[in-house]
Design an enzyme around this catalytic site. Structure first.
Site, PDB file in Angstrom:
ATOM      1  N   ALA A   1      37.379  21.195  15.822  1.00 56.43           N
ATOM      2  CA  ALA A   1      37.804  22.443  16.447  1.00 56.43           C
ATOM      3  C   ALA A   1      36.600  23.120  17.078  1.00 56.43           C
ATOM      4  CB  ALA A   1      38.442  23.363  15.420  1.00 56.43           C
TER       5      ALA A   1
ATOM      6  N   LEU B   1      40.303  20.893   9.614  1.00 57.55           N
ATOM      7  CA  LEU B   1      39.691  19.720  10.225  1.00 57.55           C
ATOM      8  C   LEU B   1      38.332  19.497   9.570  1.00 57.55           C
ATOM      9  CD1 LEU B   1      40.498  20.451  13.971  1.00 57.55           C
ATOM     10  CD2 LEU B   1      41.679  18.842  12.456  1.00 57.55           C
ATOM     11  N   SER B   2      37.758  18.320   9.769  1.00 54.84           N
ATOM     12  CA  SER B   2      36.481  18.039   9.116  1.00 54.84           C
ATOM     13  C   SER B   2      35.410  19.038   9.539  1.00 54.84           C
ATOM     14  CB  SER B   2      36.028  16.606   9.413  1.00 54.84           C
ATOM     15  OG  SER B   2      35.853  16.409  10.801  1.00 54.84           O
ATOM     16  N   GLU B   3      35.470  19.504  10.787  1.00 55.20           N
ATOM     17  CA  GLU B   3      34.505  20.509  11.240  1.00 55.20           C
ATOM     18  C   GLU B   3      35.166  21.489  12.210  1.00 55.20           C
ATOM     19  OE1 GLU B   3      31.443  20.806  10.165  1.00 55.20           O
ATOM     20  OE2 GLU B   3      31.105  18.840   9.253  1.00 55.20           O
ATOM     21  N   THR B   4      34.770  22.745  12.080  1.00 57.93           N
ATOM     22  CA  THR B   4      35.053  23.753  13.093  1.00 57.93           C
ATOM     23  C   THR B   4      33.713  24.244  13.625  1.00 57.93           C
ATOM     24  OG1 THR B   4      37.158  24.465  12.129  1.00 57.93           O
ATOM     25  CG2 THR B   4      36.014  26.035  13.552  1.00 57.93           C
TER      26      THR B   4
END
Length: 273
Positions: free
Chosen positions: A25, A47-50
């Site tokens: 994101a 999600l795994s990363e924002t």
């Protein structure tokens, strides 16, 4: 009610195959938000990363960039940096050919590399030979690895790189994720590849993610490690878990690593606060 520009992109997709690569994101901020809000948005995105972007006043093509998993802030993230840069280029928010980011890992740059590719300049992440921590080889369920190495401790989590004999072993890994989470150790598993120069998978339940699909920061260790093993500096790499992805890497003599790839836009809209 405030609306923040938001996009989800899939970084390091596996060729033309849909629903591959690592989702990230990207959220554009006009003014800083407090860390509790940033962490809450990341948990909601799941999600795994924002990645959070904030323009640096008076500086052309320079952005403050922070990364949050659903569990905490991290110090280095490759795929969300690539996703951030691709989104900025597509939205014409970068005037030149290079997007620059101020991060917890220092200044990072992403540049156009031709043929739809982008190249990221990242710091190499060192490793030290070490025996597998107690219970880790058993938790991975693939016997004793050929090599084991300690990586940096980040946010209290320990990272290990385990080297196995073949791509088939990496593809077949079914680790005990609960045991890994309880150990506080995240595991990067890798081997020489058949579908690429080398392959890997990254299991990080101690960081709130069972398995990260395509981990750019992991390749900051994998690139120099495999350059030494294979005797070449530019290599193809694949992460071969349930959601695969691909990239090219280059180990540079100045202690830096170049990662080549792109990110596909998937969703775009607004986050309402």
């Amino acid at each position: 009610m405030t609306g923040l520009p938001f996009a989800e992109l899939h970084a390091f997709a596996d060729g033309d195959a849909p629903h591959t690569g690592n989702p990230a994101a990207v959220v554009l901020l006009e003014t800083p938000l407090d860390d509790l809000m940033l962490a809450g948005i990341a948990r909601s995105n799941n999600l795994s990363e924002t990645a959070y972007l904030l323009p640096v006043g008076g500086e052309r093509d320079l952005w403050s960039l922070r990364w949050f998993t659903p569990g905490h802030e991290v110090e280095l993230c490759g795929h969300a940096t690539l996703a951030s840069a691709v989104w900025l280029f597509e939205e014409r928010r970068v005037q030149g050919d290079t997007a620059r980011f101020d991060t917890l890992s220092g200044r990072l740059e992403v540049s156009r590399a031709g043929d739809g590719l982008f190249v990221m300049d990242f710091p190499a992440v060192a490793w030290q030979p070490a025996g597998p921590a107690p219970g880790i080889a058993e938790a991975m369920g693939a016997g004793v690895p050929l090599e084991a190495h300690d990586l940096s401790r980040i946010h209290g989590n320990r990272y290990m790189m385990l080297v196995y004999e073949s791509e088939a072993v990496i593809a077949g890994l079914k680790p005990d994720l609960r045991a890994l989470e309880e150990s506080g150790i995240n595991v990067l598993a890798t081997a020489r590849g058949q579908s690429a120069d080398f392959v890997s998978r990254f299991f990080c339940p101690a960081a709130g993610i069972s398995e990260d699909p395509v981990t750019g920061s992991a390749h900051c260790t994998l690139a120099p490690y495999w350059a030494g093993k294979l005797g070449k500096t530019r290599m193809t790499a694949r992460q071969i878990g349930p959601r695969p992805g691909a990239l090219e890497v280059e180990a540079r003599e100045n202690g830096r690593v170049a990662l080549y790839g792109t990110a596909r836009p998937f969703i775009q809209g607004q986050i309402r606060l």
